[in-house]
Scaffold this active site. Structure first.
Site, mmCIF file in Angstrom:
data_model
loop_
_atom_site.group_PDB
_atom_site.id
_atom_site.type_symbol
_atom_site.label_atom_id
_atom_site.label_comp_id
_atom_site.label_asym_id
_atom_site.label_seq_id
_atom_site.Cartn_x
_atom_site.Cartn_y
_atom_site.Cartn_z
ATOM 1 N N HIS A 509 0.839 -1.205 0.000
ATOM 2 C CA HIS A 509 0.000 0.000 0.000
ATOM 3 C C HIS A 509 0.872 1.253 0.000
ATOM 4 O O HIS A 509 0.669 2.164 -0.801
ATOM 5 C CB HIS A 509 -0.916 -0.024 1.227
ATOM 6 C CG HIS A 509 -1.801 1.172 1.363
ATOM 7 N ND1 HIS A 509 -3.130 1.166 1.011
ATOM 8 C CD2 HIS A 509 -1.552 2.425 1.815
ATOM 9 C CE1 HIS A 509 -3.655 2.351 1.241
ATOM 10 N NE2 HIS A 509 -2.708 3.137 1.724
ATOM 11 N N GLU A 510 1.847 1.290 0.913
ATOM 12 C CA GLU A 510 2.682 2.491 1.018
ATOM 13 C C GLU A 510 3.580 2.661 -0.202
ATOM 14 O O GLU A 510 3.817 3.783 -0.657
ATOM 15 C CB GLU A 510 3.522 2.427 2.292
ATOM 16 C CG GLU A 510 2.732 2.305 3.576
ATOM 17 C CD GLU A 510 1.730 3.433 3.768
ATOM 18 O OE1 GLU A 510 1.929 4.521 3.191
ATOM 19 O OE2 GLU A 510 0.748 3.222 4.484
ATOM 20 N N HIS A 513 1.870 4.433 -2.893
ATOM 21 C CA HIS A 513 1.846 5.891 -2.738
ATOM 22 C C HIS A 513 3.087 6.521 -3.370
ATOM 23 O O HIS A 513 3.011 7.582 -3.997
ATOM 24 C CB HIS A 513 1.777 6.265 -1.259
ATOM 25 C CG HIS A 513 0.430 6.093 -0.641
ATOM 26 N ND1 HIS A 513 -0.736 6.428 -1.284
ATOM 27 C CD2 HIS A 513 0.055 5.625 0.582
ATOM 28 C CE1 HIS A 513 -1.759 6.181 -0.490
ATOM 29 N NE2 HIS A 513 -1.311 5.690 0.642
#
Length: 761
Positions: A509-510, A513
């Protein structure tokens, strides 16, 4: 926690979903994204975009109970001036906890807003705690009718009247009365123009109520029954801004603590809530004079931390580290420094930067760094962030030319696993978004991934090292991508609650980003927030995390069946107007639907995001598209909830060579099949100077293993590298592949069909 892109200039602007926080993340795959599952885990929620401390009256009991596992006692939003330094941490898992709160009982708001005087008090006493808890959400005229000053005076007087006979349990409904008062302060804080002002009448009444409660002999019982009321009454002290008046309660609880408290989660919570009284007391004008008049609370804090040092490293160690942190916070006052400095130095000497006592040492050191840095040599805390980083994140591992991992305790196998997942994700993301390279003026060509050994290590160290809030599941720090020397990083931790399995929480997820910020979102984080883009920023990170790992997002699919939001409404999502479910679950659903069903619109939208045309993107979403897809989205939600969400988006176009074995740059071969024990063979021509080749296999049924050979057909007996996990999701990244033909195969460990092979370099 799934966090988001955040500039270094304001590192504490995390997202707050604490609240729902956590809402409970899903433990999906080796690298869980910020999703939520059945049970909350330490730090699994994102944090609100706040300064270093939240200062509003505490939120509802349900929200706070959810925040237990985040080990933070912050409120849900920040209104009062920020306090430098971290908040106290919340109760950990050591004591026996009460049964989880059930869903709020059905309540009729009119039962409270339509009554006054003794009838209101009777209604509050007859209601369940869950029912009273729902009143924290009142708005508009209901808020005014329930919580205007006259109503609050009535209820405060009721607390005064029932307290002399308080039996040490809730048989007289003391908890409901206390909670109603807390709800009133909370609602009035956020809606003062609607509810009306609170003045001297309420101040007199609440003092009478609290004085009577704390004078009741049974308010000092060390039991679960008393603790349930006492914990809320301690928080009420802060809600009513009576922190200075009730310092004696703080001292009484800290001085009275002993091992018998450990059997009661509620009593531990009551003790821990005293730190909130201290922490936010600094914002009240009468607090410092009260401590100056009677500084014994400082000795109480020092003695508590020293006498209970053995708790550090255990389930209840947060009580000790919080005591040290709150003692150190008094260093901000020159008038108290002569008293506080030696107490802090002594506790630093009883603890160490690493090991069992680290939480106490780091908390104290942070306070010296914030409030008395000029005397850092006296404490031995100079150059704090750099020293901690070197001591704790001692392993440096280069995954690729663009990825470096700093780790506290990862093994070589774990580092390899993490690197493989990260490097394989690049090609996947590029295939989904179909970018043409980095956005203009983005120099974030490398990323640093800092991984702590556990959520508690993250909470102990990350704030001091990186200057971030740690009431979340990790954080991506983008910085200014146009600034020379800018180093983006994300800070994460191992999910210790799933051991012996290995997970770096929110890893994919990170990392999404980072890739999204570099290839899709022009400028820094703040630039992308000038119009609502959260549905994409967080929804896309969720989408990639789940689809890349080939994991079903069960929480989101369950939400689809609720039909809570129209697609056009989701385009309006911000970190401030939405809870965790809307941001993550519904962001995922919106992004998945748009990528699958309206690719041309998404290509047009991303084109605007990439140039920073935020207003143009907003017009496309709200005017050009508007509500046009709402009905179809609603129908898709029904199908998705029923198990037919449709295929995820192909991440690369089909290869076009006439030979179906031929692979090329950034393309795929679909529909690949082989019977058990046989191969599907491929080859690829790699140009000279290629530094990295990524090969992925995915989709279909059965079990296909991926093999690569630099110089000949790849087989199980002749290969340079292989990926042989269960199922068909396999990935390899080959550094500096030789120029010329390279060879790839899928071996049928079990007969497979419908698989795809993708190459990128």
């Amino acid at each position: 926690m799934r966090t988001f892109r955040i500039p270094f200039a304001s590192p504490a602007r995390t997202l707050s979903l604490l609240l729902s926080l956590c809402l409970a993340l899903g433990f999906l795959g080796v690298f869980a994204p910020g999703s939520r599952a059945a049970a909350a885990r330490p730090g699994d929620q994102p944090a609100k975009r706040v300064n270093s401390a939240d200062s509003a009256p505490r939120s509802s009991i349900a929200a706070e109970r959810r925040k237990e596992s985040d080990r933070d006692v912050r409120a849900d939003a920040s209104k009062r001036p920020p306090v430098v330094g971290s908040a106290p941490t919340a109760v950990a898992s050591g004591a026996a906890r009460p049964r989880a709160l059930a869903a709020a009982a059905a309540c009729n708001t009119g039962d409270f807003t339509g009554k006054t005087g003794s009838a209101l008090v009777a209604q509050i006493k007859s209601a369940t705690v869950d029912c009273v808890n729902t009143l924290f959400n009142l708005k508009g005229n209901d808020a005014k009718l329930a919580f205007n000053e006259a109503q609050m005076v009535t209820v405060a007087n009721a607390l005064r009247d029932l307290s002399p006979g308080y039996p040490g349990d809730d048989s007289t409904s003391a908890t409901q009365v206390v909670l109603y008062l807390r709800a009133g302060y909370f609602v009035q804080w956020y809606n003062p123009d609607v509810v009306g002002p609170y003045g001297s009448g309420l101040k007199t009444a609440i003092r009478g109520g609290l004085d009577a409660f704390y004078a009741a002999p049974h308010s000092q019982d060390v039991t679960d029954a008393n603790g349930a009321t006492l914990a809320e009454a301690v928080t009420l002290v802060d809600s009513a801004a009576e922190n200075a008046r009730y310092l004696y309660v703080v001292k009484r609880l800290l001085n009275g603590y002993n091992s018998s408290y450990n059997a009661s989660w509620w009593m531990l919570n009551a003790v821990n809530n005293t730190y909130t009284v201290l922490w936010r007391g600094h914002q009240n004008s009468d607090f410092l004079p009260a401590v100056q008049a009677d500084p014994s609370v400082l000795d109480t804090l020092a003695a508590f931390a020293s006498n209970n040092n053995a708790l550090l490293g255990g389930d209840n160690g947060y009580l000790v580290s919080n005591a040290g942190r709150e003692l150190g916070r008094f260093l901000q006052y020159p008038a108290l420094q002569a008293k506080v400095r030696p107490l802090v130095k002594k506790l630093l000497g009883q603890s160490a930067m690493t090991g069992r006592t680290a939480a106490l040492w780091v908390g104290l050191a942070e306070m010296t760094d914030s409030y008395d840095q000029a005397n850092c040599a006296y404490y031995g805390t100079c150059d704090l962030a750099a020293r901690l980083k070197a001591a704790v994140l001692a392993t440096s591992y280069t995954c690729s030319p663009s990825i470096r991992i700093l780790a506290q305790a990862l093994t070589s196998d774990q580092l390899t696993t993490a690197c493989t997942s990260l490097t394989g994700q690049d090609a996947y993301v590029h295939g989904v978004v179909r970018d043409n390279g980095p956005v203009a003026n983005d120099g974030n060509s490398t990323i640093e991934v800092a991984v702590f050994h556990s959520s508690s290590d993250y909470q102990t160290y990350a704030g001091a090292i990186f200057g971030i809030s740690t009431d979340n599941g990790g954080m991506y720090l983008e910085g200014d991508p146009a600034a020379a020397g800018n180093q983006p990083r994300f800070v994460a931790y191992e999910a210790e609650w799933v051991r012996p399995a290995f997970q770096i929480w929110n890893l994919n997820h990170e990392y999404t980003h980072y890739l999204d910020g570099r290839f899709d979102m022009y400028g820094d984080f703040n630039a992308g927030m000038v119009t609502p883009t959260v549905w994409w920023v967080e929804g896309f990170a969720e989408y990639v995390s789940y689809s890349y790992r080939n994991v079903e997002y069960t929480d989101a699919i369950a939400q689809a069946g609720q039909h809570t939001y129209a697609l056009s409404t989701l385009f309006d999502t911000t970190y401030d107007n939405a809870d965790q479910t809307r941001i993550y679950n519904w962001g995922y659903l919106a992004v998945r639907y748009m990528l699958q069903s309206h690719r041309a619109d998404m290509d047009a939208l991303l084109a605007k995001y990439r140039t920073g045309d935020w207003n143009g993107a907003r017009t496309l979403l709200k005017t050009t598209i508007g509500t046009r897809y709402d009905a179809d989205f609603n129908a898709w939600l029904t199908a998705c909830n029923g198990g037919n969400c449709g295929p995820t988006v192909p991440t690369a176009p089909e290869c076009t060579g006439a030979d179906t074995r031929q692979l090329d740059k950034n393309c795929r071969r679909s529909g690949v099949a082989a019977t058990t024990g046989n191969y599907a063979y491929f080859y690829l021509y790699v140009p000279a100077g290629t530094t990295s080749l990524t090969i992925t296999a995915d989709g279909g049924t059965g079990n296909a293993d991926l093999y690569y050979n630099r110089s000949a057909w790849a087989t199980t007996g002749s290969y340079t590298a292989k990926s042989t996990t269960t199922g068909n999701h396999e990935s390899l990244t080959v550094a500096n592949p030789p120029a010329g033909y390279n060879y790839i195969s899928l071996y049928a460990q079990q007969g497979f069909t419908g698989a795809s092979v993708t190459t990128s370099y």
